[in-house]
Scaffold this active site. Structure first.
Site, PDB file in Angstrom:
ATOM      1  N   HIS A 182       0.903  -1.037  -0.025  1.00  0.00           N
ATOM      2  CA  HIS A 182       0.233   0.390  -0.361  1.00  0.00           C
ATOM      3  C   HIS A 182       0.895   1.431  -0.271  1.00  0.00           C
ATOM      4  O   HIS A 182       0.025   2.552  -0.551  1.00  0.00           O
ATOM      5  CB  HIS A 182      -0.933  -0.043   1.781  1.00  0.00           C
ATOM      6  CG  HIS A 182      -0.518   0.342   2.442  1.00  0.00           C
ATOM      7  ND1 HIS A 182      -0.352  -0.937   3.169  1.00  0.00           N
ATOM      8  CD2 HIS A 182      -0.397   1.656   3.239  1.00  0.00           C
ATOM      9  CE1 HIS A 182       0.378  -0.364   4.345  1.00  0.00           C
ATOM     10  NE2 HIS A 182       1.094   0.747   4.397  1.00  0.00           N
ATOM     11  N   ASP A 213       0.439  -7.931   1.130  1.00  0.00           N
ATOM     12  CA  ASP A 213       0.134  -5.877   1.501  1.00  0.00           C
ATOM     13  C   ASP A 213       2.577  -5.746   1.416  1.00  0.00           C
ATOM     14  O   ASP A 213       2.716  -5.303   2.568  1.00  0.00           O
ATOM     15  CB  ASP A 213       0.146  -5.773   3.022  1.00  0.00           C
ATOM     16  CG  ASP A 213       0.023  -4.177   3.153  1.00  0.00           C
ATOM     17  OD1 ASP A 213       0.925  -3.689   1.784  1.00  0.00           O
ATOM     18  OD2 ASP A 213      -0.641  -3.832   3.753  1.00  0.00           O
ATOM     19  N   SER A 291       4.853   1.997   8.030  1.00  0.00           N
ATOM     20  CA  SER A 291       4.079   1.031   7.370  1.00  0.00           C
ATOM     21  C   SER A 291       5.755   1.108   5.777  1.00  0.00           C
ATOM     22  O   SER A 291       6.619   1.291   5.525  1.00  0.00           O
ATOM     23  CB  SER A 291       3.123   1.615   5.957  1.00  0.00           C
ATOM     24  OG  SER A 291       2.329   1.634   6.865  1.00  0.00           O
TER      25      SER A 291
END
Length: 618
Positions: A182, A213, A291
């Site tokens: 993402h 992911d 992230s």
């Protein structure tokens, strides 16, 4: 030495009474070594330093910081509490009766003070080596800069305004960098910057794993790879194992380190991938920008990738990490095929067999355990072997319990879907089932799931087809999120439709589309759900303006398989009217020649370059 400059370089103000030293005790030493705040970049390193003997006597060490105090140490500061005020030296060297503050008392104090202030210089290099041992690959953590251009589902013939984001990543072997999928979704340009560098290097995206992911990048410039050792991966941690998350979250531009422990290991819902895989729950803070950053264990090995956190009013400091089994699966999958093929699934829906009457009715013996097959996906390879009401007893020789779990390490259990996720696409698995009180074994070739409503469009622009102002599109999860105000968890939407859309919610909100997303199965590999996304107002479509998000069931009596099938039927239609059968028993009728002639005028009015997307032209 500049590292301890704020102990030796600053002069004490006159008249200020120095702090008294704290008594030396095992409790104080324990506090000094183990109670550094989790927000301190060196909290983990401090714990490691306590394992080595201190070369200086305990009496000459500075006073430990009080429990709960916030540390302001930086990378260049000493690991001991050198920033605390030093304790006053004893006055034994002065003559008896010398007044306090007199020359005889002050001079020895300064000399002893100088000696005490030099202690951190001797201790600091040793403890900094401990930091390097704990997190040896901190310099391999990079900052990821991405420019995104997302698709526009309201106007599918164009894209949204571009925007920028920053996240984290880390260097692994083979001149590759890992980050979250993402973080680079719908990317236009990706750049990487190393720690301590002022240069951004242009990166190339090698693979994007939507389900797990994870994304893999590389950099062509050789300068980027100089002086950096790749991160090494460790084993799956145990509960209560210490973890250190490193990355570039919001709140600053430099690297950040947060510490915590592993609090849970189970099959988690991956928000971005709309799937369920193995995951770690930790209590270290994971904020926006973290992230893609690595999570290290106390040996300095990477045990996961930070990727999401729980935002709830009743929860605090709950973060999630992609563990090494999932990471290794992604890397090996790319090595095998030079692209990402995905995680296979067992194409069934199962039911637990915990009720004793249910087990008895299904013909199970007292020593047999397993799960019941509720439905089999028609497009899955399993459809040729498994049937509804089969009892799956084992997968690859591992027995499945009545609650759907299998043994997982010592004293732990986990959902049997974990066993499936460890396989690769195209591999076979041995499945033992109970059918009509007889045991059967099948070798089933595993494949990825074919969803009726896909979770991602994988970087491609959305498909569309326009005739007479009617905009036909394919339903996907991103489309549903776009049409329902960007709400992430679609399973909660059915309870919110009335409040959001009012009394006409059945027509304005895609209630049936959400139900299909949650429960429907594709009957063929090319099946799609086609809807009228909107109607571009024109004279020819008067009375149809309010049609929005309604599924197209048939055209001129022929069921619609997919969007390309609909476009082909409309373009080749020689009948007098175009008849579209919609959901909720709605009917749209247009005169054929007039509709086709009006289409070009409508495209010109709305500045639309083409009546269909590029993928439908081939």
């Amino acid at each position: 030495m500049d590292n301890h400059g704020h102990a030796s370089g600053g002069k004490r103000k006159r008249g200020r009474k120095p702090k008294q030293p704290a008594p030396s005790s095992p409790d104080n030493n324990h506090t000094d070594h183990h109670t550094a705040p989790s927000s301190s970049p060196l909290a983990t390193a401090g714990a490691a330093a306590s394992d080595s003997p201190d070369p200086e006597p305990a009496a000459s060490s500075p006073a430990p910081r009080r429990r709960g105090g916030k540390s302001r140490r930086t990378r260049n500061e000493p690991l001991c509490e050198a920033d605390a005020a030093p304790s006053p030296p004893p006055r034994r060297g002065g003559p008896k009766g010398a007044p306090n503050g007199g020359p005889e008392a002050v001079e020895p104090s300064r000399r002893e003070l100088a000696v005490k202030m030099e202690v951190p210089a001797a201790v600091e290099p040793l403890r900094w080596e401990q930091v390097v041992k704990v997190v040896p690959s901190m310099d391999a953590v990079v900052k990821v800069f991405c420019v995104h251009t997302e698709p526009n589902f309201s106007l599918p013939w164009q894209r949204k305004r571009q925007y920028s984001s920053s996240s984290s990543g880390f260097i692994i072997g083979g001149r590759r960098v890992l980050t979250n999928a993402h973080s680079v979704e719908h990317y236009t340009q990706v750049k990487l910057k190393k720690r301590g560098s002022d240069t951004k290097y242009l990166a190339t995206v090698l693979a994007i794993g939507t389900e797990c992911d994870i994304a893999m990048l590389t950099v062509e410039d050789d300068e980027f790879w100089k002086g950096v050792s790749p991160v090494e991966f460790g084993l799956l941690p145990a509960l209560q194992d210490a973890v250190t998350v490193v990355g570039y979250p919001i709140g600053g531009d430099t690297i950040s380190v947060t510490s915590g422990v592993v609090s849970r290991i189970e099959i988690l819902s991956y928000v971005h991938g709309s799937t369920e895989l193995l995951g770690l729950q930790i209590d270290a803070a994971i904020n926006s920008g973290n992230s893609g950053g690595p999570a290290f264990n106390d040996k300095g090995k990477c045990v996961g990738i930070a990727f999401q956190s729980l935002k709830h009013e009743d929860a605090e400091n709950i973060g999630y990490v992609i563990p090494t089994p999932v990471i290794n699966h992604f890397i090996e999958d790319y090595k095998k095929s030079r692209e990402y093929t995905g995680f296979p699934v067992l194409g069934i829906e199962s039911q637990k067999m915990e009720n004793p009457d249910l087990r008895k009715a299904m013909g199970m013996k007292s020593d047999q355990k397993g799960v019941r097959v509720r439905r089999v996906e028609p497009t899955a390879p399993e459809s040729g072997f498994l049937r509804p009401s089969d009892i799956i007893l084992s997968f690859d020789g591992i027995d499945i319990a009545n609650d759907g779990t299998v043994p997982f390490r010592h004293g732990e259990r986990i959902g049997f879907s974990y066993l499936v996720s460890q396989k690769y696409t195209g591999e076979k698995a041995r499945v033992k089932v109970l059918r009509n009180s007889k045991i059967h074994e099948f070798n089933i070739k595993l494949a990825t799931q074919k969803r009726l409503i896909p979770a991602h469009i994988k970087g491609r622009p959305p498909s569309y087809y326009i005739v007479a102002g009617f905009v036909f599109m394919v339903v996907s999860v991103p489309y549903l999120r776009s049409e329902i105000c960007g709400i992430e968890n679609l399973s909660y939407l059915l309870t919110r439709m009335v409040s959001q859309y009012g009394k006409d919610y059945e027509y304005d909100a895609p209630v049936k589309l959400l139900d299909k997303h949650l429960h429907a199965m594709a009957q063929s590999h090319d099946e799609q759900i086609v809807v009228v996304s909107q109607v571009l107002v024109a004279d020819i479509n008067i009375g149809y303006e309010d049609i929005v998000n309604i599924q197209v069931l048939a055209f001129n009596g022929t069921p619609v398989k997919n969007l390309k099938h609909l476009a082909t039927m409309v373009d080749e239609c020689n009948e007098a009217f175009l008849k579209f059968d919609l959901d909720y028993d709605q009917l749209v009728v247009l005169e054929t020649e007039t509709a086709k002639a009006a289409t070009q005028d409508i495209l010109t009015t709305h500045c639309i370059p083409s009546a269909m997307s590029e993928d439908l032209k081939s």
